[in-house]
Motif scaffolding. Structure first.
Motif, short mmCIF file in Angstrom:
data_model
loop_
_atom_site.label_atom_id
_atom_site.label_comp_id
_atom_site.label_asym_id
_atom_site.label_seq_id
_atom_site.Cartn_x
_atom_site.Cartn_y
_atom_site.Cartn_z
N UNK A 88 0.83 -1.20 0.00
CA UNK A 88 0.00 0.00 0.00
C UNK A 88 0.87 1.26 0.00
N UNK A 89 1.96 1.24 0.77
CA UNK A 89 2.87 2.39 0.80
C UNK A 89 3.52 2.59 -0.56
N UNK A 90 3.86 1.49 -1.21
CA UNK A 90 4.46 1.57 -2.55
C UNK A 90 3.48 2.19 -3.54
N UNK A 91 2.24 1.74 -3.50
CA UNK A 91 1.23 2.30 -4.40
C UNK A 91 0.99 3.78 -4.11
N UNK A 92 0.95 4.14 -2.84
CA UNK A 92 0.75 5.54 -2.47
C UNK A 92 1.90 6.40 -2.98
N UNK A 93 3.11 5.86 -2.92
CA UNK A 93 4.25 6.65 -3.40
C UNK A 93 4.22 6.79 -4.92
N UNK A 94 3.73 5.80 -5.62
CA UNK A 94 3.56 5.95 -7.08
C UNK A 94 2.56 7.07 -7.37
N UNK A 95 1.47 7.10 -6.63
CA UNK A 95 0.46 8.15 -6.82
C UNK A 95 1.04 9.53 -6.52
N UNK A 96 1.84 9.60 -5.46
CA UNK A 96 2.48 10.87 -5.11
C UNK A 96 3.43 11.32 -6.22
N UNK A 114 10.57 10.64 -3.02
CA UNK A 114 9.60 9.56 -3.24
C UNK A 114 10.31 8.31 -3.77
N UNK A 115 11.18 8.51 -4.78
CA UNK A 115 11.90 7.37 -5.35
C UNK A 115 12.83 6.74 -4.31
N UNK A 116 13.50 7.55 -3.53
CA UNK A 116 14.42 7.02 -2.51
C UNK A 116 13.68 6.14 -1.51
N UNK A 117 12.50 6.56 -1.10
CA UNK A 117 11.71 5.75 -0.17
C UNK A 117 11.33 4.41 -0.79
N UNK A 118 10.97 4.42 -2.08
CA UNK A 118 10.65 3.16 -2.77
C UNK A 118 11.87 2.26 -2.84
N UNK A 119 13.01 2.83 -3.20
CA UNK A 119 14.23 2.03 -3.34
C UNK A 119 14.68 1.48 -1.99
N UNK A 120 14.46 2.24 -0.92
CA UNK A 120 14.82 1.75 0.42
C UNK A 120 13.96 0.55 0.80
N UNK A 121 12.65 0.59 0.47
CA UNK A 121 11.79 -0.56 0.76
C UNK A 121 12.26 -1.77 -0.03
N UNK A 122 12.61 -1.57 -1.30
CA UNK A 122 13.09 -2.68 -2.13
C UNK A 122 14.42 -3.22 -1.59
N UNK A 123 15.27 -2.33 -1.12
CA UNK A 123 16.56 -2.76 -0.59
C UNK A 123 16.39 -3.59 0.68
#
Length: 168
Positions: A88-96, A114-123
């Motif tokens: 859900x956080x990933x989807x919200x960040x895409x929307x942002x 926004x991208x950094x937060x996504x990459x941190x979750x993936x990492x």
């Protein structure tokens, strides 16, 4: 007689022609955008570019036997109990990010955040996977580790031959 040069074209016919032309133009634009997005999302081909995370991790994970893969999957799920929240956080960040793209002025710092937060979750996911893999290999006997090495070498030498689905 239908090719009469003095024939008056009514606004309704112009409107219909304009709609058809607009529809064709839109379809062509969507095809081009789809092709570009497809190329970008597929990543680099064999001709160049570095490997992505999936290409890097796939041989290691694929070389584990079926029981090890299942056990590791269960361990991943246990350690990532917040999976639906992360999704859900990933989807919200895409929307942002989409909102940032559509803004009158582009805020590069916010987009980077926004991208950094996504990459941190993936990492985090990659880190857990790496830890589980190394732990599983550390727990193997010499014979099992040699068998794993053979399967890994086979996968590296034959990337297109991944085995039957039931064996994965």
């Amino acid at each position: 007689m239908s090719d009469d040069p003095n024939k008056v074209v009514t606004p309704a016919k112009l409107k219909k022609r304009f709609r058809i032309l607009l529809g064709v133009s839109l379809a062509l634009n969507l095809m081009v955008i789809g092709a570009v997005v497809g190329v970008i999302s597929k990543g680099p081909g064999r001709q160049g570019g570095g490997p992505g995370m999936r290409e890097t991790a796939f041989p290691y994970v694929g070389a584990f036997d079926r029981a090890d893969k299942r056990a590791m999957r269960q361990e991943m799920r246990a350690r990532l109990s917040y999976r639906s929240e992360a999704r859900a956080a990933h989807q919200a960040s895409y929307r942002a990010f989409l909102e940032l793209l559509r803004a009158e002025t582009f805020d590069a710092a916010a987009a980077s955040s926004v991208m950094s937060a996504q990459f941190e979750r993936a990492q985090r996911l990659q880190t857990i996977g790496r830890e589980l893999s190394i732990q599983r290999i550390s727990d193997m006997s010499v014979e099992k580790r040699a068998a794993y090495a053979d399967r890994l070498e086979y996968r590296l030498d034959n990337p297109k031959k991944r085995g039957k689905r039931k064996d994965r």
